[in-house]
Design an enzyme around this catalytic site. Sequence first.
Site, PDB file in Angstrom:
ATOM      1  N   CYS A 108       0.835  -1.201   0.000  1.00  0.00           N
ATOM      2  CA  CYS A 108       0.000   0.000   0.000  1.00  0.00           C
ATOM      3  C   CYS A 108       0.877   1.261   0.000  1.00  0.00           C
ATOM      4  O   CYS A 108       1.529   1.562  -0.995  1.00  0.00           O
ATOM      5  CB  CYS A 108      -0.969  -0.034   1.182  1.00  0.00           C
ATOM      6  SG  CYS A 108      -2.331   1.159   1.046  1.00  0.00           S
ATOM      7  N   HIS A 152      -3.670  -5.192   0.932  1.00  0.00           N
ATOM      8  CA  HIS A 152      -3.087  -5.637   2.202  1.00  0.00           C
ATOM      9  C   HIS A 152      -3.135  -7.164   2.295  1.00  0.00           C
ATOM     10  O   HIS A 152      -4.140  -7.725   2.734  1.00  0.00           O
ATOM     11  CB  HIS A 152      -3.848  -5.019   3.383  1.00  0.00           C
ATOM     12  CG  HIS A 152      -3.577  -3.567   3.569  1.00  0.00           C
ATOM     13  ND1 HIS A 152      -2.543  -3.089   4.349  1.00  0.00           N
ATOM     14  CD2 HIS A 152      -4.195  -2.470   3.048  1.00  0.00           C
ATOM     15  CE1 HIS A 152      -2.539  -1.769   4.319  1.00  0.00           C
ATOM     16  NE2 HIS A 152      -3.531  -1.364   3.531  1.00  0.00           N
ATOM     17  N   GLU A 204      -1.720  -9.031   4.422  1.00  0.00           N
ATOM     18  CA  GLU A 204      -1.682  -9.492   5.817  1.00  0.00           C
ATOM     19  C   GLU A 204      -3.063  -9.621   6.433  1.00  0.00           C
ATOM     20  O   GLU A 204      -3.245 -10.299   7.450  1.00  0.00           O
ATOM     21  CB  GLU A 204      -0.829  -8.545   6.672  1.00  0.00           C
ATOM     22  CG  GLU A 204      -1.426  -7.180   6.947  1.00  0.00           C
ATOM     23  CD  GLU A 204      -1.184  -6.154   5.851  1.00  0.00           C
ATOM     24  OE1 GLU A 204      -1.323  -4.956   6.128  1.00  0.00           O
ATOM     25  OE2 GLU A 204      -0.856  -6.557   4.709  1.00  0.00           O
ATOM     26  N   VAL A 253      -0.661 -17.048  32.241  1.00  0.00           N
ATOM     27  CA  VAL A 253       0.194 -17.754  31.287  1.00  0.00           C
ATOM     28  C   VAL A 253       1.515 -17.018  31.079  1.00  0.00           C
ATOM     29  O   VAL A 253       2.597 -17.614  31.140  1.00  0.00           O
ATOM     30  CB  VAL A 253      -0.531 -17.920  29.928  1.00  0.00           C
ATOM     31  CG1 VAL A 253       0.392 -18.595  28.911  1.00  0.00           C
ATOM     32  CG2 VAL A 253      -1.807 -18.723  30.096  1.00  0.00           C
TER      33      VAL A 253
END
Length: 514
Positions: free
Chosen positions: A86, A173, A175, A230
């Site tokens: 982009c 994009h 991702e 955790v």
Amino acid sequence: MKDFTEQEKIIVLDFGSQYNQLITRRIREFGVYSELHPHTITVEEMKALNPTGIIFSGGPNSVYDEDAFRADERIFDMGIPILGICYGMQLMTTHFGGKVERAKDREYGKADIHVEKPNRLFAGLPTDQVVWMSHGDLVVEEPAGFEVTITSKSCPIAGIADEERSLYGVQFHPEVRHSVYGNELLKNFALNVCGCKGDWTMENFSEVEIAKIQEIVGDKKVLLALSGGVDSSVVGVLIHKAIGDQLTCIFVDHGLLRKGEADQVMATLQGEFNMNIIKVDAKKRFMDKLAGVSDPEQKRKIIGNEFIYVFDDEANKLDGVEFLAQGTLYTDIIESGTATAQTIKSHHNVGGLPEDMQFKLIEPLNTLFKDEVRALGTELGMPDAIVWRQPFPGPGLGIRVLGEITEEKLEIVRDSDYILREEIKNAGLEREIWQYFTALPNIRSVGVMGDGRTYDHTVVVRAVTSIDGMTADWARIPWDVLEKISVRIVNEVDHVNRVVYDITSKPPATVEWE
């Protein structure tokens, strides 16, 4: 064990995109280490990192804005593969002499693209794809030496490439999961274009981190802010493997823990892992400080400060303590704001620390996402009961009781949360739902129980599915399971007459309510 500079890695440059952390996460899914760095990094600093490839993220600017984010242009001359996404593609275009203009209409959402000239980036992928666009400018003339590789109806130049120099740009994009073949494209860049082997594992990570901890700490002592969740549990086991009894864990029972949590933490980490744990009963201290406080940010700051002051008190009883360890994750750092991203909320591990803190910080998990932390815990030999525990914020139930905190409200959240966890386990949904908990929104409503009118609390059930914590969707829990949860809570928890289910995704909401 590889030195960090020898490790295959892809550096993502942050130009302010809301998706830039997802790029890093996707690359790691292919077994290739990746880090996010500011766009201001110099070519000298980049060379010191010795990257195998570089990705320029998207961003909100126009390349022609006076204050637009720029990169050190010498990075283009490093001779290693670069992928511009982009805004990153537009930067690449203008750097090499192409032309970018303002689009007539901003393009945001799903779009169809056609791959005109397949290359290594699109190896094995279909020529027609659905992708996610989010841009206000577009390339109208490709640079010399580049070919137009992708077109779309509203964006005639949606992709460019100079195969000889391994320079690529895409306007969409990849991702974002809405880009159907985006993962495959990024994988092609990492493995086909950059030539990475994809052999980065949690075993590699633990070896490197253990060596780093040993080098940094030397013969000094470390205190760990052990919450029982955790993150702090995994970081505790990791550091313990590195320096053994030089680590002292401070487990603060601040009165904001889940039901039975304190006993479970001591039995597991002290009993099974032989870790040196000092348990501090600080319930009254925290409740006194929080009395009358309803603002969520103020509550976080108070809890964060008191944690550090408690550690300070305990550290004064020990000799040679120089370091404080925290289970800060990559998502914590991102959510608390960077130079190019707006702060969402202060995080308990990166905000709220007193200015006069006496310790140096060690945060060995601050480059990992939540699912990677679980994988690391498994690699370290930790039992599933710890590794797959529900994520729990440092401020504990303090941010799951909205408004002022009282003992009555805490008991409501403890008991309702325990019921929720029991029913999710009974339904076999523990691994399917990423995070689930109850919250008390400080809302009372009218109800009828028996023959009488009630005016009691409402409990919110929050359950989401996610991979990395950066985005999340509300969990589609079966109706019969939700019914059991609701019936049990209103019947077994005092002062509750209504249960509601939060069906908001992240974004626009965050996972926690405060």
